[in-house]
Design a protein around this motif. Structure first.
Motif, short mmCIF file in Angstrom:
data_model
loop_
_atom_site.label_atom_id
_atom_site.label_comp_id
_atom_site.label_asym_id
_atom_site.label_seq_id
_atom_site.Cartn_x
_atom_site.Cartn_y
_atom_site.Cartn_z
N PRO A 28 0.83 -1.22 0.00
CA PRO A 28 0.00 0.00 0.00
C PRO A 28 0.86 1.27 0.00
CG PRO A 28 -0.85 -1.58 1.59
CD PRO A 28 0.47 -2.11 1.11
N HIS A 82 1.91 1.85 -3.52
CA HIS A 82 0.77 2.39 -4.28
C HIS A 82 0.58 3.87 -3.97
CE1 HIS A 82 -1.57 -1.45 -5.53
NE2 HIS A 82 -0.28 -1.70 -5.45
N ARG A 83 0.69 4.21 -2.67
CA ARG A 83 0.46 5.59 -2.24
C ARG A 83 1.54 6.52 -2.81
NH1 ARG A 83 1.90 7.58 2.56
NH2 ARG A 83 2.28 5.48 3.32
N ALA A 98 0.87 7.01 -6.42
CA ALA A 98 -0.25 7.94 -6.63
C ALA A 98 0.19 9.38 -6.38
CB ALA A 98 -1.41 7.57 -5.70
N TRP A 152 4.64 -2.58 -15.44
CA TRP A 152 4.55 -4.04 -15.40
C TRP A 152 5.62 -4.66 -16.28
CZ3 TRP A 152 1.82 -6.45 -11.86
CH2 TRP A 152 0.70 -5.82 -11.30
N ARG A 211 -4.79 -5.88 -9.98
CA ARG A 211 -3.42 -5.39 -9.80
C ARG A 211 -2.82 -5.91 -8.50
NH1 ARG A 211 -1.20 0.85 -8.99
NH2 ARG A 211 0.78 0.16 -8.17
N VAL A 212 -3.60 -5.79 -7.43
CA VAL A 212 -3.12 -6.23 -6.11
C VAL A 212 -2.85 -7.73 -6.15
CG1 VAL A 212 -3.82 -6.56 -3.71
CG2 VAL A 212 -4.17 -4.35 -4.81
N LEU A 262 -5.09 -5.46 4.85
CA LEU A 262 -4.32 -4.96 3.71
C LEU A 262 -5.25 -4.42 2.62
CD1 LEU A 262 -1.56 -7.67 3.44
CD2 LEU A 262 -1.25 -5.26 3.97
N GLN A 271 -6.19 -0.98 3.34
CA GLN A 271 -5.14 0.00 3.04
C GLN A 271 -5.06 0.28 1.53
OE1 GLN A 271 -1.38 -0.97 4.82
NE2 GLN A 271 -2.28 -1.33 6.82
N PHE A 272 -5.12 -0.80 0.74
CA PHE A 272 -5.11 -0.61 -0.72
C PHE A 272 -6.31 0.22 -1.17
CE2 PHE A 272 -2.49 -4.62 -0.86
CZ PHE A 272 -1.41 -4.07 -1.51
N VAL A 328 -5.92 3.94 -0.45
CA VAL A 328 -5.00 4.62 -1.38
C VAL A 328 -5.73 4.89 -2.71
CG1 VAL A 328 -2.86 4.41 -2.69
CG2 VAL A 328 -2.96 3.58 -0.35
N LYS A 354 -6.87 8.58 -4.34
CA LYS A 354 -6.47 8.95 -5.71
C LYS A 354 -7.71 9.33 -6.53
CE LYS A 354 -3.91 6.85 -9.51
NZ LYS A 354 -3.29 5.59 -9.96
N ARG A 405 -9.22 12.66 -5.47
CA ARG A 405 -8.46 13.80 -5.98
C ARG A 405 -8.82 14.09 -7.44
NH1 ARG A 405 -2.28 13.71 -4.45
NH2 ARG A 405 -2.61 11.62 -5.15
N ALA A 421 -2.48 11.97 3.49
CA ALA A 421 -1.65 10.78 3.32
C ALA A 421 -1.95 9.58 4.22
CB ALA A 421 -0.20 11.19 3.50
N TRP A 466 -4.35 6.34 5.97
CA TRP A 466 -5.39 5.40 5.57
C TRP A 466 -6.19 4.97 6.78
CZ3 TRP A 466 -0.69 3.29 2.96
CH2 TRP A 466 0.17 2.72 3.86
N GLN A 467 -6.32 5.87 7.72
CA GLN A 467 -7.12 5.58 8.91
C GLN A 467 -8.58 5.90 8.64
OE1 GLN A 467 -4.03 7.16 9.51
NE2 GLN A 467 -3.13 5.28 10.26
#
Lengths: 110, 228
Positions: free
Chosen positions: A45, A48-49, A52, A60, B22-23, B60, B63-64, B67, B71, B74, B143, B145-146
């Motif tokens: 993550p 990723h962040r 971004a 890839w 992707r993940v 996890l 969190q992903f 993010v 994005k 925004r 920034a 992810w809470q």
């Protein structure tokens, strides 16, 4: 404590060159001499962040094993961010070092 | 075992297929690397260790998702500001065109058009103020992810939704004013600019509405992951 510096750690690990997630974790372990035992999943993550935020660029590639793999590279912005964070960390480290040195008890003979 | 872990991760991110894919690919590569590098000859034990070191799939996934949501938010914030600015420019272009063509509103429609124009203006400026506010609100602090950040994104969606609703009222007002102005004029190629500009305004407002709804769904899905 470590979580607050995760971005700096990841950016520093990628300063050596482009790498995929697993290699970034290995690089962190190697350069910290196993001091940072992060849960491995938390790195992704963060990658990723940072991507971004434009600090990393991801692409890839196909590994030798035939698996698809995302490789991350520091962007110019990422390099600047790393330099800034490194300077802030150095300043903080120097300040704490000075503080601790001054706090050492002096042992004068009676 | 790895397949089941990857499936749990993908399922948790099921609301965003591209992100889940992707993940999944990234994590699969990581886990296979970790198993290969494990000195133990027992593959099952190596897989277990790799998964345990990687972490809880739901935590996890949250969190992903945060993010990706940050994005997307925004992008939506920028889209709100861009569409509001585009609507303003199109309105001005249309008015300039009416001046060049000398197409005034007929006297019998003047009272109605003034009422619609007032609604249109207030709605548009409300969209400007709220849309800019949403953008600024999102821009300040970005920034984490809470759950607190998720609540912040939820408030952003509300602001973005309010700006889009106000913009939709303004666009409807523009449509009514355009219809009132063109109703007494014979249809010709000179209608192209007002009609095209109206089509772009409607498309812009519809695009924003879709984006806000999509973001709202993702905020709910991400909040559910964070709460789990």
């Amino acid at each position: 404590m470590l979580k607050g510096h995760l971005d700096l750690i990841v950016l520093a690990a990628l300063a050596a060159g482009p790498a995929h997630g697993y290699a970034v974790i290995e690089e962190i372990r190697r350069r910290s001499r196993d001091a940072f035992d992060l849960p491995e999943g938390t790195i992704y993550p963060a990658l990723h962040r940072l991507e971004a935020a434009g600090l990393l660029a991801g692409r890839w590639v196909t590994a030798d094993t035939g698996r698809r793999r995302r490789v991350y590279t520091l962007t110019r912005r990422g390099e600047r961010a790393l330099a800034e964070r490194r300077a802030v960390w150095q300043q903080f480290s120097d300040a704490i070092g000075g503080l601790l040195a001054a706090a050492q008890p002096s042992r004068k003979p009676a | 075992m790895i397949a089941a872990y990857l499936q749990a991760l993908s399922d948790a991110l099921g609301f965003d297929r591209a992100l889940a894919q992707r993940v999944r690919q990234e994590v699969e590569d990581h886990l296979c690397e970790a198993v290969t590098a494990d000195p133990a000859s027992d593959r099952r034990a190596a897989e277990q260790r790799a998964i345990a070191n990687f972490g809880d799939p739901h935590a996890l996934a949250a969190q992903f998702a945060m993010v990706a949501l940050a994005k997307q938010s925004r992008r939506v914030a920028m889209a709100v500001v861009a569409v509001v600015a585009a609507v303003f420019l199109l309105m001005k272009a249309r008015l300039a065109w009416y001046g060049v063509m000398q197409w005034p509103i007929g006297d019998d429609m003047r009272a109605l058009s003034e009422t619609v124009l007032a609604i249109d203006r207030y709605a548009f400026w409300l969209a400007v103020v709220v849309g800019t506010g949403a953008w600024v609100y999102l821009g300040a602090g970005f920034a984490t992810w809470q759950a607190a950040h998720c609540r912040r994104l939820r408030r952003f969606v509300l602001l973005g939704g309010a700006a889009t609703a106000a913009l939709a009222v303004s666009v409807i007002g523009d449509g009514v004013l355009t219809a009132l102005r063109l109703s007494d004029i014979d249809f010709s190629a000179r209608f192209a600019l007002p009609l095209l500009s109206m089509a772009i305004e409607i498309a812009g407002a519809a695009f924003l509405a879709v984006q806000i709804c999509r973001t709202a769904r993702r905020v709910s899905a991400t909040a559910a992951l964070l709460d789990a």
